[in-house]
Motif scaffolding. Structure first.
Motif, PDB file in Angstrom:
ATOM      1  N   LEU A   7      42.175  43.329  33.479  1.00 59.44           N
ATOM      2  CA  LEU A   7      41.384  44.261  32.530  1.00 59.44           C
ATOM      3  C   LEU A   7      40.091  44.459  33.169  1.00 59.44           C
ATOM      4  O   LEU A   7      39.134  44.929  32.535  1.00 59.44           O
ATOM      5  CB  LEU A   7      41.339  43.711  30.965  1.00 59.44           C
ATOM      6  N   GLN A   8      40.117  44.700  34.413  1.00 61.28           N
ATOM      7  CA  GLN A   8      38.626  44.733  35.312  1.00 61.28           C
ATOM      8  C   GLN A   8      37.831  46.230  34.900  1.00 61.28           C
ATOM      9  O   GLN A   8      36.824  46.283  34.691  1.00 61.28           O
ATOM     10  CB  GLN A   8      38.574  44.600  36.636  1.00 61.28           C
ATOM     11  N   ALA A   9      38.715  47.279  35.031  1.00 61.72           N
ATOM     12  CA  ALA A   9      38.527  48.742  34.640  1.00 61.72           C
ATOM     13  C   ALA A   9      37.835  48.603  33.402  1.00 61.72           C
ATOM     14  O   ALA A   9      36.918  49.175  33.167  1.00 61.72           O
ATOM     15  CB  ALA A   9      39.677  49.551  34.990  1.00 61.72           C
ATOM     16  N   GLN A  10      38.608  48.152  32.419  1.00 60.17           N
ATOM     17  CA  GLN A  10      38.024  48.132  31.072  1.00 60.17           C
ATOM     18  C   GLN A  10      36.731  47.238  30.824  1.00 60.17           C
ATOM     19  O   GLN A  10      35.890  47.504  29.933  1.00 60.17           O
ATOM     20  CB  GLN A  10      39.182  47.516  29.972  1.00 60.17           C
ATOM     21  N   LEU A  13      33.943  49.441  32.030  1.00 61.08           N
ATOM     22  CA  LEU A  13      33.619  50.506  31.106  1.00 61.08           C
ATOM     23  C   LEU A  13      33.033  49.815  29.801  1.00 61.08           C
ATOM     24  O   LEU A  13      31.838  50.448  29.294  1.00 61.08           O
ATOM     25  CB  LEU A  13      34.977  51.166  30.317  1.00 61.08           C
ATOM     26  N   ALA A  14      33.244  48.629  29.574  1.00 59.83           N
ATOM     27  CA  ALA A  14      32.121  47.947  28.454  1.00 59.83           C
ATOM     28  C   ALA A  14      30.890  47.440  28.889  1.00 59.83           C
ATOM     29  O   ALA A  14      29.936  47.319  28.266  1.00 59.83           O
ATOM     30  CB  ALA A  14      33.015  46.742  27.778  1.00 59.83           C
ATOM     31  N   ALA A  15      30.722  47.212  30.205  1.00 59.16           N
ATOM     32  CA  ALA A  15      29.576  46.704  30.551  1.00 59.16           C
ATOM     33  C   ALA A  15      28.333  47.699  30.698  1.00 59.16           C
ATOM     34  O   ALA A  15      27.235  47.228  30.348  1.00 59.16           O
ATOM     35  CB  ALA A  15      29.845  46.506  32.229  1.00 59.16           C
ATOM     36  N   ALA A  16      28.650  48.992  30.676  1.00 59.20           N
ATOM     37  CA  ALA A  16      27.481  50.136  30.653  1.00 59.20           C
ATOM     38  C   ALA A  16      26.883  50.048  29.429  1.00 59.20           C
ATOM     39  O   ALA A  16      25.786  50.123  29.269  1.00 59.20           O
ATOM     40  CB  ALA A  16      28.132  51.385  31.081  1.00 59.20           C
ATOM     41  N   PRO A  17      27.698  50.382  28.239  1.00 56.00           N
ATOM     42  CA  PRO A  17      26.977  50.257  27.097  1.00 56.00           C
ATOM     43  C   PRO A  17      26.407  48.699  27.040  1.00 56.00           C
ATOM     44  O   PRO A  17      25.412  48.747  26.123  1.00 56.00           O
ATOM     45  CB  PRO A  17      28.158  50.500  25.925  1.00 56.00           C
ATOM     46  N   ALA A  18      26.821  47.632  27.243  1.00 52.53           N
ATOM     47  CA  ALA A  18      26.257  46.376  27.082  1.00 52.53           C
ATOM     48  C   ALA A  18      24.906  46.291  27.545  1.00 52.53           C
ATOM     49  O   ALA A  18      23.981  45.779  27.130  1.00 52.53           O
ATOM     50  CB  ALA A  18      27.454  45.261  27.584  1.00 52.53           C
ATOM     51  N   VAL A  19      24.712  47.072  28.816  1.00 52.57           N
ATOM     52  CA  VAL A  19      23.381  47.091  29.491  1.00 52.57           C
ATOM     53  C   VAL A  19      22.320  47.774  28.521  1.00 52.57           C
ATOM     54  O   VAL A  19      21.276  47.465  28.332  1.00 52.57           O
ATOM     55  CB  VAL A  19      23.498  47.605  30.900  1.00 52.57           C
ATOM     56  N   LEU A  20      22.824  48.833  28.256  1.00 57.21           N
ATOM     57  CA  LEU A  20      22.068  49.780  27.149  1.00 57.21           C
ATOM     58  C   LEU A  20      21.557  48.989  25.935  1.00 57.21           C
ATOM     59  O   LEU A  20      20.381  49.159  25.385  1.00 57.21           O
ATOM     60  CB  LEU A  20      22.842  51.170  26.878  1.00 57.21           C
ATOM     61  N   ALA A  40      29.507  43.967  40.413  1.00 57.21           N
ATOM     62  CA  ALA A  40      30.641  43.128  41.140  1.00 57.21           C
ATOM     63  C   ALA A  40      32.038  43.812  40.777  1.00 57.21           C
ATOM     64  O   ALA A  40      33.042  43.997  41.612  1.00 57.21           O
ATOM     65  CB  ALA A  40      30.750  41.630  40.515  1.00 57.21           C
ATOM     66  N   LEU A  41      32.264  44.210  39.473  1.00 59.43           N
ATOM     67  CA  LEU A  41      33.316  44.859  39.016  1.00 59.43           C
ATOM     68  C   LEU A  41      33.518  46.214  39.913  1.00 59.43           C
ATOM     69  O   LEU A  41      34.961  46.479  40.258  1.00 59.43           O
ATOM     70  CB  LEU A  41      33.447  45.127  37.532  1.00 59.43           C
ATOM     71  N   ALA A  42      32.673  46.850  39.921  1.00 59.14           N
ATOM     72  CA  ALA A  42      32.656  48.223  40.403  1.00 59.14           C
ATOM     73  C   ALA A  42      33.050  48.157  41.933  1.00 59.14           C
ATOM     74  O   ALA A  42      33.968  48.881  42.422  1.00 59.14           O
ATOM     75  CB  ALA A  42      31.165  48.849  40.616  1.00 59.14           C
ATOM     76  N   ALA A  43      32.525  47.275  42.848  1.00 57.47           N
ATOM     77  CA  ALA A  43      32.756  46.936  44.093  1.00 57.47           C
ATOM     78  C   ALA A  43      34.182  46.442  44.099  1.00 57.47           C
ATOM     79  O   ALA A  43      34.682  46.954  45.291  1.00 57.47           O
ATOM     80  CB  ALA A  43      31.876  45.743  44.590  1.00 57.47           C
ATOM     81  N   ASN A  44      34.599  45.680  43.579  1.00 55.28           N
ATOM     82  CA  ASN A  44      36.183  45.090  43.615  1.00 55.28           C
ATOM     83  C   ASN A  44      37.141  46.381  43.025  1.00 55.28           C
ATOM     84  O   ASN A  44      38.328  46.614  43.826  1.00 55.28           O
ATOM     85  CB  ASN A  44      36.636  44.246  42.598  1.00 55.28           C
ATOM     86  N   LEU A  45      36.782  47.221  42.164  1.00 54.25           N
ATOM     87  CA  LEU A  45      37.671  48.168  41.776  1.00 54.25           C
ATOM     88  C   LEU A  45      37.639  49.677  42.639  1.00 54.25           C
ATOM     89  O   LEU A  45      38.705  50.357  42.885  1.00 54.25           O
ATOM     90  CB  LEU A  45      37.222  48.856  40.264  1.00 54.25           C
ATOM     91  N   ALA A 217      51.263  43.766  36.991  1.00 57.78           N
ATOM     92  CA  ALA A 217      50.146  43.246  37.629  1.00 57.78           C
ATOM     93  C   ALA A 217      49.315  44.633  38.286  1.00 57.78           C
ATOM     94  O   ALA A 217      50.079  45.476  38.754  1.00 57.78           O
ATOM     95  CB  ALA A 217      50.374  42.432  38.548  1.00 57.78           C
ATOM     96  N   THR A 218      48.107  44.551  38.042  1.00 56.13           N
ATOM     97  CA  THR A 218      47.084  45.549  38.433  1.00 56.13           C
ATOM     98  C   THR A 218      46.805  45.379  39.969  1.00 56.13           C
ATOM     99  O   THR A 218      47.097  44.464  40.463  1.00 56.13           O
ATOM    100  CB  THR A 218      45.944  46.026  37.633  1.00 56.13           C
ATOM    101  N   PRO A 219      46.570  46.623  40.699  1.00 55.19           N
ATOM    102  CA  PRO A 219      46.450  46.457  42.056  1.00 55.19           C
ATOM    103  C   PRO A 219      45.042  45.657  42.633  1.00 55.19           C
ATOM    104  O   PRO A 219      45.204  45.266  43.692  1.00 55.19           O
ATOM    105  CB  PRO A 219      46.248  48.035  42.590  1.00 55.19           C
ATOM    106  N   TYR A 220      44.205  45.503  41.540  1.00 55.72           N
ATOM    107  CA  TYR A 220      43.018  44.544  41.896  1.00 55.72           C
ATOM    108  C   TYR A 220      43.239  42.999  41.433  1.00 55.72           C
ATOM    109  O   TYR A 220      42.209  42.317  41.296  1.00 55.72           O
ATOM    110  CB  TYR A 220      41.737  45.380  41.161  1.00 55.72           C
ATOM    111  N   SER A 221      44.228  42.661  41.024  1.00 56.26           N
ATOM    112  CA  SER A 221      44.887  41.244  40.422  1.00 56.26           C
ATOM    113  C   SER A 221      44.785  40.385  41.838  1.00 56.26           C
ATOM    114  O   SER A 221      45.247  40.883  42.718  1.00 56.26           O
ATOM    115  CB  SER A 221      45.621  41.269  39.599  1.00 56.26           C
ATOM    116  N   LEU A 222      44.660  39.074  41.794  1.00 54.54           N
ATOM    117  CA  LEU A 222      44.927  38.282  42.660  1.00 54.54           C
ATOM    118  C   LEU A 222      46.449  37.849  43.040  1.00 54.54           C
ATOM    119  O   LEU A 222      46.799  38.032  44.256  1.00 54.54           O
ATOM    120  CB  LEU A 222      44.560  36.623  42.346  1.00 54.54           C
TER     121      LEU A 222
END
Length: 299
Positions: A7-10, A13-20, A40-45, A217-222
Motif C-alpha cells: 500500500l505504498q501508493a496509498q 497519498l496520505a503523507a501529503a495531508p499529514a504534512v499539512l 522515500a515512498l515517492a522515490a520507490n514508486l 503483489a504490487t510491482p514495488y513490493s519485495l
C-alpha cells in the motif's frame, strides 16, 4: 507487514495531508518525519508509475502477437463479459482465471481451437485459449490441485526460430492482518517462486518467455523484486514500447487512490513490447491486462 508494503501508493497519498496537518498544528518534527517518509515512498514508486520509453519497431522482429490476461471474478461475470473481451481485443492467446460454468459457452468459441481443460471449480485455476497450436502444455500442482502454475510452449511462430514459453498463475491471496481472509503470504510467495523457476528454466533453454498472471503483489513490493530477479525477466510495464502507456492499477482501477497493480506480465529480452495496457471493463473487479508484443531472435 506484507499487506502494508503493498500500500505504498496509498501511504504516499496520505503523507501529503499529514504534512499539512502537522504544520497547521505546529508539530514541526512530525511534519519533517512525514516529508521524509513521503520522499522515500515517492522515490520507490516513481519508476513504477513513469511512462515507459518509446522505441521504434525493430527490424527482423516478428509480426505483433496479442496476449490477454483476465481475472473474471467468477461470481460477477459470465459469457457476455468473456465474449466482450474476445471481441474487443481479438487476442491470439488468452489466459483466464476465476471462471465458472457461466463462462464455458464463450470459452468454447470456435475461434480458439486450442485450449486447456475448463477449470473444475477452483477460482485459482487457469484456462488457456489459443489460435496458435501449443507444442507442449503442462500444469504444476506443487501447491495442490486448486493452485496450479501453467506452462505452455509455442514454436514456429511467424518466422521466429526460438519457441515462446508462457508461464501463468493466479497466486493465492495473502491474509489481512490477524490472519483474516486469505492465506499466509508465504504460500503466495512460494507459488511466485515456483513460477519464476519455471520461467528461468525456459529462459536458460533459449526460449522467449512471458510470465503472466494475478500475482496478488504490487510491482514495488519485495516479493515482486525477488521474482523478477529469480526469473531473469523484466516488468513489461517499465519496458521500452512502440506505443507506451503509463502503468495503471489492474484491481479496483475505477477508484482513484485505491486500486492496486497486481496483474502483471514479465518478459524476457527477446520479447519486445508493442503496447501494454488495460483491456475493457468487463464487470470484474480486475481490468484485463493486454500485451501486444514482437519476438526477436538472438537476444
Amino acid at each position: 507487514l506484507d499487506i502494508y508494503g503493498q500500500l505504498q501508493a496509498q501511504a504516499l497519498l496520505a503523507a501529503a495531508p499529514a504534512v499539512l496537518v502537522a504544520l497547521f498544528a505546529r508539530l514541526y518534527r512530525t511534519a519533517l518525519v512525514a516529508v521524509v517518509c513521503a520522499g522515500a515512498l515517492a522515490a520507490n514508486l516513481a519508476p513504477h508509475l513513469a511512462m515507459p520509453p518509446r522505441v521504434d519497431a525493430m527490424s527482423g522482429a516478428s509480426a505483433p502477437l496479442r496476449l490477454a490476461w483476465a481475472n473474471m471474478r467468477n461470481w460477477a461475470t459470465g459469457a457476455n463479459a468473456l465474449n466482450r473481451l474476445l471481441r474487443v481485443e481479438t487476442p491470439d492467446i488468452v489466459l483466464l482465471t476465476e471462471l465458472t460454468a457461466h463462462h464455458q459457452p464463450a470459452a468454447t468459441a470456435a475461434a480458439y481451437p486450442f485450449r486447456s481443460s475448463f477449470p473444475s471449480g477452483s477460482a485459482f485455476d487457469v484456462l488457456l485459449m489459443s489460435r496458435l497450436r501449443p507444442v507442449d502444455m503442462r500444469f504444476d500442482y506443487s501447491f495442490g490441485s486448486a493452485n496450479p502454475v501453467m506452462e505452455a510452449r509455442f514454436c514456429s511462430i511467424r518466422g521466429t526460430t526460438a519457441c515462446l514459453a508462457i508461464v501463468a498463475l493466479h497466486a493465492t491471496r495473502p491474509a489481512l492482518p490477524a490472519g483474516f481472509f486469505g492465506e499466509p503470504a508465504t504460500r503466495r510467495d512460494g507459488m511466485l517462486a515456483l513460477a519464476a523457476s519455471l520461467a528461468r528454466r525456459r529462459l536458460v533453454a533459449g526460449d522467449h518467455v512471458i510470465l503472466m498472471g494475478d500475482f496478488n503483489a504490487t510491482p514495488y513490493s519485495l516479493v515482486f523484486a525477488d521474482m523478477t530477479s529469480a526469473s531473469g525477466l523484466a516488468d513489461s510495464a517499465r519496458a521500452p514500447s512502440e506505443r507506451p502507456v503509463r502503468p495503471r492499477p489492474t484491481w479496483l482501477s475505477i477508484w482513484p487512490g485505491v486500486g492496486l497493480a497486481i496483474d502483471h506480465a514479465l518478459i524476457s529480452p527477446g520479447v519486445r513490447v508493442v503496447e501494454r495496457r488495460l483491456g475493457p471493463n468487463i464487470g470484474s473487479d480486475h481490468r484485463p491486462l493486454v500485451l501486444h508484443f514482437r519476438l526477436v531472435d538472438g537476444i
